[in-house]
Scaffold this motif. Structure first.
Motif, PDB file in Angstrom:
ATOM      1  N   GLU A 130       7.930  22.699  -1.828  1.00 42.10           N
ATOM      2  CA  GLU A 130       9.253  23.868  -0.776  1.00 42.10           C
ATOM      3  C   GLU A 130       8.805  23.356   0.692  1.00 42.10           C
ATOM      4  O   GLU A 130       9.841  23.397   1.412  1.00 42.10           O
ATOM      5  N   ASP A 131       7.421  23.792   0.713  1.00 47.36           N
ATOM      6  CA  ASP A 131       7.660  23.617   2.763  1.00 47.36           C
ATOM      7  C   ASP A 131       7.548  21.966   2.239  1.00 47.36           C
ATOM      8  O   ASP A 131       8.330  21.699   3.769  1.00 47.36           O
ATOM      9  N   MET A 132       7.081  20.728   1.828  1.00 45.52           N
ATOM     10  CA  MET A 132       7.386  19.709   1.759  1.00 45.52           C
ATOM     11  C   MET A 132       9.018  19.116   2.784  1.00 45.52           C
ATOM     12  O   MET A 132       9.481  18.465   3.794  1.00 45.52           O
ATOM     13  N   GLU A 133       9.979  19.626   1.762  1.00 39.31           N
ATOM     14  CA  GLU A 133      10.982  19.358   1.565  1.00 39.31           C
ATOM     15  C   GLU A 133      11.669  20.199   3.263  1.00 39.31           C
ATOM     16  O   GLU A 133      12.592  20.003   3.782  1.00 39.31           O
ATOM     17  N   LYS A 134      11.387  20.921   3.503  1.00 40.88           N
ATOM     18  CA  LYS A 134      11.711  21.915   4.645  1.00 40.88           C
ATOM     19  C   LYS A 134      11.850  20.773   6.312  1.00 40.88           C
ATOM     20  O   LYS A 134      12.216  20.593   6.679  1.00 40.88           O
ATOM     21  N   THR A 135      10.806  19.181   5.977  1.00 42.10           N
ATOM     22  CA  THR A 135      10.565  18.472   6.785  1.00 42.10           C
ATOM     23  C   THR A 135      11.704  17.533   6.427  1.00 42.10           C
ATOM     24  O   THR A 135      11.891  16.712   8.238  1.00 42.10           O
ATOM     25  N   GLU A 136      12.253  17.300   5.485  1.00 39.58           N
ATOM     26  CA  GLU A 136      13.906  16.470   5.241  1.00 39.58           C
ATOM     27  C   GLU A 136      12.970  14.888   5.576  1.00 39.58           C
ATOM     28  O   GLU A 136      13.893  14.059   5.510  1.00 39.58           O
ATOM     29  N   ARG A 137      12.064  14.460   5.578  1.00 39.93           N
ATOM     30  CA  ARG A 137      11.264  13.100   5.219  1.00 39.93           C
ATOM     31  C   ARG A 137      11.171  13.261   3.859  1.00 39.93           C
ATOM     32  O   ARG A 137      10.386  12.414   3.492  1.00 39.93           O
ATOM     33  N   VAL A 138      10.640  14.107   2.476  1.00 36.95           N
ATOM     34  CA  VAL A 138      10.693  13.956   1.793  1.00 36.95           C
ATOM     35  C   VAL A 138      12.219  13.528   0.410  1.00 36.95           C
ATOM     36  O   VAL A 138      12.961  14.199   1.102  1.00 36.95           O
ATOM     37  N   LYS A 139      12.126  12.596  -0.084  1.00 39.04           N
ATOM     38  CA  LYS A 139      13.105  12.313  -1.228  1.00 39.04           C
ATOM     39  C   LYS A 139      11.770  12.254  -2.756  1.00 39.04           C
ATOM     40  O   LYS A 139      11.332  11.839  -2.506  1.00 39.04           O
ATOM     41  N   LEU A 140      12.635  12.423  -3.797  1.00 38.72           N
ATOM     42  CA  LEU A 140      12.738  12.258  -5.379  1.00 38.72           C
ATOM     43  C   LEU A 140      11.794  12.611  -5.018  1.00 38.72           C
ATOM     44  O   LEU A 140      10.971  12.595  -6.083  1.00 38.72           O
ATOM     45  N   LEU A 141      11.123  13.902  -4.664  1.00 39.28           N
ATOM     46  CA  LEU A 141      10.308  14.958  -5.422  1.00 39.28           C
ATOM     47  C   LEU A 141      10.504  14.942  -6.305  1.00 39.28           C
ATOM     48  O   LEU A 141      10.950  15.573  -7.041  1.00 39.28           O
ATOM     49  N   HIS A 142       8.895  15.001  -7.413  1.00 37.70           N
ATOM     50  CA  HIS A 142       8.688  15.361  -8.436  1.00 37.70           C
ATOM     51  C   HIS A 142       7.968  16.172  -8.848  1.00 37.70           C
ATOM     52  O   HIS A 142       6.594  15.520  -7.913  1.00 37.70           O
ATOM     53  N   CYS A 143       7.150  17.252  -9.831  1.00 34.68           N
ATOM     54  CA  CYS A 143       5.641  17.076 -10.084  1.00 34.68           C
ATOM     55  C   CYS A 143       5.584  16.504 -11.776  1.00 34.68           C
ATOM     56  O   CYS A 143       6.396  16.134 -12.050  1.00 34.68           O
ATOM     57  N   ILE A 144       4.304  16.229 -11.197  1.00 38.33           N
ATOM     58  CA  ILE A 144       3.499  15.876 -13.452  1.00 38.33           C
ATOM     59  C   ILE A 144       2.707  16.181 -13.891  1.00 38.33           C
ATOM     60  O   ILE A 144       1.465  16.417 -12.766  1.00 38.33           O
ATOM     61  N   TRP A 155       6.116  12.161  -4.265  1.00 34.51           N
ATOM     62  CA  TRP A 155       7.413  12.020  -3.389  1.00 34.51           C
ATOM     63  C   TRP A 155       6.796  10.943  -2.849  1.00 34.51           C
ATOM     64  O   TRP A 155       6.254   9.944  -2.733  1.00 34.51           O
ATOM     65  N   THR A 156       8.586  10.339  -2.276  1.00 30.51           N
ATOM     66  CA  THR A 156       8.747   9.446  -1.473  1.00 30.51           C
ATOM     67  C   THR A 156       8.569   9.611  -0.256  1.00 30.51           C
ATOM     68  O   THR A 156      10.107  10.836   0.000  1.00 30.51           O
ATOM     69  N   TYR A 157       7.484   9.491   0.429  1.00 32.39           N
ATOM     70  CA  TYR A 157       8.285   9.249   2.000  1.00 32.39           C
ATOM     71  C   TYR A 157       9.069   9.023   3.045  1.00 32.39           C
ATOM     72  O   TYR A 157       8.752   7.399   2.887  1.00 32.39           O
ATOM     73  N   LYS A 158       9.619   9.197   3.302  1.00 31.33           N
ATOM     74  CA  LYS A 158      11.041   8.485   4.386  1.00 31.33           C
ATOM     75  C   LYS A 158      10.880   8.105   6.418  1.00 31.33           C
ATOM     76  O   LYS A 158      10.575   9.806   6.212  1.00 31.33           O
ATOM     77  N   THR A 159       9.900   7.707   6.667  1.00 27.22           N
ATOM     78  CA  THR A 159      10.308   7.385   8.819  1.00 27.22           C
ATOM     79  C   THR A 159      11.743   7.666   9.554  1.00 27.22           C
ATOM     80  O   THR A 159      12.861   6.953   8.408  1.00 27.22           O
ATOM     81  N   PRO A 160      11.685   8.009  10.062  1.00 31.37           N
ATOM     82  CA  PRO A 160      13.126   8.664  10.722  1.00 31.37           C
ATOM     83  C   PRO A 160      13.778   7.298  10.795  1.00 31.37           C
ATOM     84  O   PRO A 160      14.954   7.013  11.349  1.00 31.37           O
ATOM     85  N   LYS A 161      13.199   5.984  11.141  1.00 30.27           N
ATOM     86  CA  LYS A 161      13.564   4.493  10.934  1.00 30.27           C
ATOM     87  C   LYS A 161      14.034   4.157   9.698  1.00 30.27           C
ATOM     88  O   LYS A 161      14.298   3.180   9.583  1.00 30.27           O
ATOM     89  N   GLY A 162      13.107   4.443   8.411  1.00 26.32           N
ATOM     90  CA  GLY A 162      14.140   4.158   7.433  1.00 26.32           C
ATOM     91  C   GLY A 162      12.926   3.173   6.074  1.00 26.32           C
ATOM     92  O   GLY A 162      13.307   3.288   5.822  1.00 26.32           O
ATOM     93  N   ALA A 163      11.616   3.001   7.199  1.00 22.67           N
ATOM     94  CA  ALA A 163      10.276   2.991   6.650  1.00 22.67           C
ATOM     95  C   ALA A 163      10.469   3.959   5.405  1.00 22.67           C
ATOM     96  O   ALA A 163       9.955   5.446   5.078  1.00 22.67           O
ATOM     97  N   THR A 164       9.965   3.838   3.674  1.00 22.43           N
ATOM     98  CA  THR A 164       9.121   4.792   2.726  1.00 22.43           C
ATOM     99  C   THR A 164       7.696   3.936   1.988  1.00 22.43           C
ATOM    100  O   THR A 164       7.916   3.647   1.935  1.00 22.43           O
ATOM    101  N   THR A 165       7.938   5.332   1.643  1.00 22.17           N
ATOM    102  CA  THR A 165       6.555   4.763   0.295  1.00 22.17           C
ATOM    103  C   THR A 165       6.077   5.994  -0.342  1.00 22.17           C
ATOM    104  O   THR A 165       6.739   7.221  -0.027  1.00 22.17           O
ATOM    105  N   VAL A 166       5.587   5.571  -1.971  1.00 22.91           N
ATOM    106  CA  VAL A 166       5.422   6.800  -2.678  1.00 22.91           C
ATOM    107  C   VAL A 166       4.403   7.287  -2.402  1.00 22.91           C
ATOM    108  O   VAL A 166       3.349   6.323  -2.177  1.00 22.91           O
ATOM    109  N   LEU A 167       3.829   8.760  -2.267  1.00 23.92           N
ATOM    110  CA  LEU A 167       2.809   9.138  -2.182  1.00 23.92           C
ATOM    111  C   LEU A 167       2.657  10.756  -3.269  1.00 23.92           C
ATOM    112  O   LEU A 167       3.704  10.840  -3.804  1.00 23.92           O
ATOM    113  N   ARG A 168       1.083  11.060  -3.820  1.00 24.70           N
ATOM    114  CA  ARG A 168       1.255  11.430  -4.959  1.00 24.70           C
ATOM    115  C   ARG A 168      -0.267  12.343  -4.354  1.00 24.70           C
ATOM    116  O   ARG A 168      -1.074  12.118  -3.389  1.00 24.70           O
ATOM    117  N   SER A 169      -0.573  13.789  -4.640  1.00 16.39           N
ATOM    118  CA  SER A 169      -1.075  14.792  -3.630  1.00 16.39           C
ATOM    119  C   SER A 169      -2.111  14.459  -5.312  1.00 16.39           C
ATOM    120  O   SER A 169      -1.615  13.977  -6.606  1.00 16.39           O
TER     121      SER A 169
END
Length: 220
Positions: free
Chosen positions: A34-48, A7-21
């Motif tokens: 689904e729980d992560m998406e509730k934070t509204e700071r997660v973008k472009l989330l998918h599973c591989i 997923w791509t994580y976005k801070t309130p100031k707009g900085a982003t980074t791509v993270l993997r579990s």
């Protein structure tokens, strides 16, 4: 099926980074995503998955709903026995799986006069398990194969080469069946004393006792 979440994580100031579990079962990944998406700071989330196939949460949810009615979370215990004096072999497999929220155990054995060694009997026992999986309509799923044969486990996992012609032929036959069913195997070696169920089935086959049974069990 095991997957990683990306997923791509976005801070309130707009900085982003791509993270993997780390890799985890699909059901656990869906719950966390689904729980992560509730934070509204997660973008472009998918599973591989292990085949590098990308899944949206909608697709993953549909997949989990579909497989719930089919056998899944599958473990196959296998063992083969060979009587050098009579040149007879006994094969045994015990298959544990989940279906419709319940746990089941399938037990199957078989007798053979066509094998030449104990190692062949071990390979044939694993193949017997594959035949039963095909009859259960298992496909496109990860499956654990557990046995006490160092030769079979290490050769199929690629740790040892299959130099004997007969064993190489069995390994090729098993790989072909796995590819046909799109099963993603993992192999685990256990002590003989911990494989007594499959061993007992193989011994019963040598003694002329045929076993074919499926029963509901408690959670294994």
């Amino acid at each position: 099926m095991d997957v990683v979440i990306e997923w791509t994580y976005k801070t309130p100031k707009g900085a982003t980074t791509v993270l993997r579990s780390e890799e985890m079962p699909a059901a656990q990944a869906l719950l966390l995503a689904e729980d992560m998406e509730k934070t509204e700071r997660v973008k472009l989330l998918h599973c591989i998955d292990r085949q590098a196939t990308s899944w949206s949460l909608k697709e993953l949810k549909a997949y989990l709903k579909e497989i719930d009615s089919e056998p899944h979370d599958i473990t196959v215990y296998f063992d083969g026995g060979f009587d050098r004096g009579t040149r007879q072999a006994g094969l045994g497999c015990a298959i544990y799986y989940e279906q419709n929220g319940k746990s089941y155990r399938l037990r199957k054995n078989a007798f053979s006069l066509e094998l030449q060694s104990n190692n062949e009997a071990e390979y044939a026992a694993l193949y017997l398990g594959l035949v039963e999986l095909e009859l259960l309509n298992v496909h496109h799923l990860p499956v654990r194969f557990i046995g006490d044969s160092q030769v079979v486990i290490n050769q199929l996992s690629g740790e040892w080469p299959a130099l004997e012609k007969e064993l190489a032929s069995w390994a090729d036959k098993i790989d072909a069946k796995l590819a046909q069913l799109a099963i993603q195997p993992t192999y685990q070696l256990i002590a003989r004393k911990n494989n007594n169920e499959a061993d007992r089935l193989a011994t019963q086959a040598l003694n002329g006792i045929d076993i074919t049974s499926t029963s509901e069990i408690g959670k294994k």
